[in-house]
Write an enzyme that holds these catalytic residues in place. Sequence first.
Site, PDB file in Angstrom:
ATOM      1  N   HIS A 180       4.299 -13.035 -17.081  1.00 39.98           N
ATOM      2  CA  HIS A 180       5.500 -12.268 -17.432  1.00 39.98           C
ATOM      3  C   HIS A 180       6.528 -13.074 -18.202  1.00 39.98           C
ATOM      4  O   HIS A 180       7.068 -12.624 -19.212  1.00 39.98           O
ATOM      5  CB  HIS A 180       6.144 -11.698 -16.157  1.00 39.98           C
ATOM      6  CG  HIS A 180       7.370 -10.897 -16.432  1.00 39.98           C
ATOM      7  ND1 HIS A 180       8.638 -11.415 -16.375  1.00 39.98           N
ATOM      8  CD2 HIS A 180       7.506  -9.605 -16.810  1.00 39.98           C
ATOM      9  CE1 HIS A 180       9.510 -10.467 -16.696  1.00 39.98           C
ATOM     10  NE2 HIS A 180       8.851  -9.365 -16.963  1.00 39.98           N
ATOM     11  N   GLU A 190       1.685  -4.900 -21.910  1.00 38.92           N
ATOM     12  CA  GLU A 190       3.027  -5.067 -22.487  1.00 38.92           C
ATOM     13  C   GLU A 190       3.081  -6.370 -23.264  1.00 38.92           C
ATOM     14  O   GLU A 190       2.897  -7.452 -22.679  1.00 38.92           O
ATOM     15  CB  GLU A 190       4.129  -5.066 -21.420  1.00 38.92           C
ATOM     16  CG  GLU A 190       5.491  -5.176 -22.112  1.00 38.92           C
ATOM     17  CD  GLU A 190       6.679  -5.463 -21.219  1.00 38.92           C
ATOM     18  OE1 GLU A 190       6.591  -5.295 -19.988  1.00 38.92           O
ATOM     19  OE2 GLU A 190       7.702  -5.881 -21.790  1.00 38.92           O
ATOM     20  N   GLU A 200      -0.296  -2.549 -14.961  1.00 40.52           N
ATOM     21  CA  GLU A 200       0.571  -2.977 -16.051  1.00 40.52           C
ATOM     22  C   GLU A 200       0.544  -4.488 -16.043  1.00 40.52           C
ATOM     23  O   GLU A 200       0.467  -5.113 -14.970  1.00 40.52           O
ATOM     24  CB  GLU A 200       1.997  -2.455 -15.808  1.00 40.52           C
ATOM     25  CG  GLU A 200       2.986  -2.700 -16.943  1.00 40.52           C
ATOM     26  CD  GLU A 200       3.778  -3.987 -16.858  1.00 40.52           C
ATOM     27  OE1 GLU A 200       4.528  -4.268 -17.788  1.00 40.52           O
ATOM     28  OE2 GLU A 200       3.621  -4.751 -15.860  1.00 40.52           O
TER      29      GLU A 200
HETATM   30  O1  G3P Z   1       6.388  -1.730 -18.037  1.00 42.13           O
HETATM   31  C1  G3P Z   1       7.693  -1.815 -17.769  1.00 42.13           C
HETATM   32  C2  G3P Z   1       8.187  -3.093 -17.200  1.00 42.13           C
HETATM   33  O2  G3P Z   1       7.132  -3.925 -16.881  1.00 42.13           O
HETATM   34  C3  G3P Z   1       9.135  -3.762 -18.119  1.00 42.13           C
HETATM   35  O3  G3P Z   1       9.872  -4.727 -17.480  1.00 42.13           O
HETATM   36  O4  G3P Z   1      10.528  -7.026 -17.107  1.00 42.13           O
HETATM   37  O5  G3P Z   1       8.917  -5.988 -15.578  1.00 42.13           O
HETATM   38  O6  G3P Z   1       8.222  -6.581 -17.870  1.00 42.13           O
HETATM   39  P1  G3P Z   1       9.341  -6.142 -16.994  1.00 42.13           P
HETATM   40 CA    CA Z   2       6.085  -5.674 -17.968  1.00 45.24          CA
END
Ligand code: G3P
Ligand code: CA
Length: 264
Positions: free
Chosen positions: A53, A112, A38
């Site tokens: 992120h 994401e 991810e």
């Molecule tokens: O994929 C789910 C997760 O990554 C979402 O939260 O804040 O870690 O991007 P975050």
């Molecule tokens: Ca994420």
Amino acid sequence: MKRKFPRIIAHRGGRKWGPENTLAVFSKCVDSAFDGIELDVHRAKTGELVVVHFDDLTKTTNGKGLVKDKSLARLKKLSAGAWFSQEFAQEKIPTLKEVLDLVAGRLVINVEVKNAPDAYPGIEDDLIELLDDYGHEQTVIVSSFDHAFLKRFSAKAPAYKTGLLINGLLLDLPAYAEEVGAAAWHPQFVNLRAREVKQAQRAGMEVNVWTLNEVSEWLSAVRMGVDGIVTDDPEGLRAFLDKLGSVQSERELLGKSKRRKGKG
Ligand code: G3P
Ligand code: CA
């Protein structure tokens, strides 16, 4: 024990064993042949999709300001690994293109798209243009908390699976997913129930839950029958699933004695 085991998806490439969202951790995932990674995507001032992120560069780099205000050349001058340890000081913020090249379709990539608090207008077109160079429709899942973005993306690129990032349970998830054009549900574990997992799967949806790092959470997710577990500790999850597959019962896995108290 015979049961369906979920896919192992390394959250930001696995935050436990290196600096998140860097080629260093993504390489480890490829070498370890996990099921997927991810990662998080923002857009540089010069238009490239970059893997990081936070929009705020102070969080995981030695830079300042926002990703959207920096050219790729400026971003590439920063260390994205020194904050984790000096061993990774040479790690840079990767572009999504670099990650696609590195992974080369060998693992699932859950992209994401971070589109809030600042929106990246037209980012769906940038993503489609990039992904279309690779033809990895079977191994890319695009997710976002911005469901309007997901709807635009899936309308333009229906060949790719999209995942609804949601913290909470909806009144009618299948209907909502159809409206958005999403084939997967990415719920936060703390607000998940087995009944809703089953309902989603019965409606044909894939369920990938985040972010689970404890044995008790992994066991609970396996019991719920989720399709994928997003974790910071992919090695730990693999060891847990291997062990779960080799024992006769969960009691054995958890190291509990079958003998009753007081029976010696
Ligand atoms: O994929 C789910 C997760 O990554 C979402 O939260 O804040 O870690 O991007 P975050
Ligand atoms: Ca994420």
